[in-house]
Design an enzyme around this catalytic site. Structure first.
Site, PDB file in Angstrom:
ATOM      1  N   ASP A  46      32.208 -10.217 -29.371  1.00 42.18           N
ATOM      2  CA  ASP A  46      31.910 -11.676 -29.953  1.00 42.18           C
ATOM      3  C   ASP A  46      30.742 -11.531 -30.838  1.00 42.18           C
ATOM      4  O   ASP A  46      30.378 -12.556 -31.827  1.00 42.18           O
ATOM      5  CB  ASP A  46      31.787 -12.722 -28.974  1.00 42.18           C
ATOM      6  CG  ASP A  46      30.841 -12.751 -28.074  1.00 42.18           C
ATOM      7  OD1 ASP A  46      30.095 -11.726 -28.187  1.00 42.18           O
ATOM      8  OD2 ASP A  46      30.406 -13.576 -27.411  1.00 42.18           O
ATOM      9  N   GLU A 184      23.392  -6.196 -19.527  1.00 41.40           N
ATOM     10  CA  GLU A 184      22.570  -6.272 -20.940  1.00 41.40           C
ATOM     11  C   GLU A 184      21.194  -6.646 -20.624  1.00 41.40           C
ATOM     12  O   GLU A 184      20.922  -7.656 -19.855  1.00 41.40           O
ATOM     13  CB  GLU A 184      23.467  -7.146 -21.803  1.00 41.40           C
ATOM     14  CG  GLU A 184      22.632  -7.444 -23.083  1.00 41.40           C
ATOM     15  CD  GLU A 184      23.285  -7.978 -24.192  1.00 41.40           C
ATOM     16  OE1 GLU A 184      24.477  -8.482 -24.051  1.00 41.40           O
ATOM     17  OE2 GLU A 184      22.656  -8.543 -25.141  1.00 41.40           O
TER      18      GLU A 184
HETATM   19  O1  KIV Z   1      29.744  -8.704 -28.319  1.00 42.94           O
HETATM   20  C1  KIV Z   1      29.232  -7.757 -27.995  1.00 42.94           C
HETATM   21  O2  KIV Z   1      28.897  -6.830 -28.951  1.00 42.94           O
HETATM   22  C2  KIV Z   1      28.839  -7.450 -26.624  1.00 42.94           C
HETATM   23  C3  KIV Z   1      27.856  -6.305 -26.382  1.00 42.94           C
HETATM   24  C4  KIV Z   1      26.529  -6.519 -26.771  1.00 42.94           C
HETATM   25  C5  KIV Z   1      28.183  -5.685 -24.992  1.00 42.94           C
HETATM   26  O3  KIV Z   1      29.142  -8.350 -25.930  1.00 42.94           O
END
Ligand code: KIV
Length: 266
Positions: A46, A184
């Site tokens: 996202d 994260e």
């Molecule tokens: O949307 C994204 O890029 C993510 C990553 C940071 C894992 O969820």
């Protein structure tokens, strides 16, 4: 290419044997690049709302926009495991909503699995989606879809209480049937502890060296998002400046009538 190579099960089997490497992608061309570079999986994240659509956070991107990204990535990387990231408000409302939108990533986006953010509070949704036959990757720690609740994009699990909660979150997602969990922005020691406690792989982003895998945002890796660079990002290419320089050369040469040259003319 066997179907198994692209399955979440194949990823799980890498735990303890080899480092799992993922990256995000949102379009056909970058998907081709990352597939040829040999990543183990692609997340249609996202974060695409920010790096592709210029939105200021990940609250705004719509399911329909995510499906456009997913279809493009599926065309560009047909031989790689592809995971669709459920956007804000596409799964939190009910089990039915979560199953429906997760299913759309498989049916319309041609993904193999989905990711959703949250710990114990979303375990019932993970369980429902998995029971519907759709593999789910969890995501805990800094969860950008809860940035306002968390008070910003900050490292999570720094004190004993929040670290304990993250361990419980991870165990609860595993119990609910998640096949992997993104960690994260959590301290390295905590990420190591969670990784050791789980049978499923952990995929770190800003979580140090001891997770089972790593993931980064494509635009961060190739330097295409110059506005903001988190500490955990390593930039392997100065993409924004390199592309700007190439386009500037084209503009200059066209203005000066040096392009098109003899070899470009019919
Ligand atoms: O949307 C994204 O890029 C993510 C990553 C940071 C894992 O969820």
């Amino acid at each position: 290419m066997s179907l198994f190579k692209k399955s979440p099960k194949a990823l799980v089997q890498k735990k303890g044997k080899e480092v799992i490497v993922g990256i995000t992608a949102y379009d056909y061309t970058s998907a081709r690049v990352v597939e040829e570079a040999g990543v183990d999986f692609i997340l249609i994240g996202d974060s695409g709302g920010m790096v592709m659509l210029g939105q200021e956070d990940t609250y705004q991107v719509e399911m329909e926009e995510m499906l456009i990204f997913a279809r493009a990535v599926s065309r560009g990387a047909p031989n790689t495991l592809r995971i669709g990231d459920l956007p804000f408000l596409s799964y939190q409302v009910s089990r039915e909503q979560a199953i429906y939108n997760a299913g759309r990533f498989l049916k319309e986006g041609r993904c193999h699995a989905v990711k959703l953010e949250g710990g114990q509070e979303v375990s019932h949704l993970v369980e429902a989606v998995v029971k519907a036959g759709i593999p789910v990757m969890g995501h805990i720690g800094l969860t950008p879809q809860r940035a306002t609740e968390l008070g910003g994009l900050k490292v999570q699990g720094r004190d004993e209480e929040t670290a304990k909660k993250l361990i419980e979150d991870a165990l609860s997602l595993e119990e609910a049937g998640a096949f992997a969990i993104v960690l994260e922005c959590v301290p390295e020691v905590l990420a190591k502890e969670i990784t050791q406690k789980l049978k499923i792989p952990t995929i770190g982003i800003g979580a140090g060296r001891y997770t089972d895998g790593q993931i980064l945002v494509f635009h961060d890796v190739v330097g295409l998002f110059p506005d903001f660079r988190p500490k955990f990002v390593k930039r392997y290419f100065n993409g924004f400046e390199e592309l700007k320089s190439a386009v500037s050369s084209y503009v200059k040469e066209a203005k000066e009538k040096k392009f098109p040259a003899e070899e470009h003319i019919f």
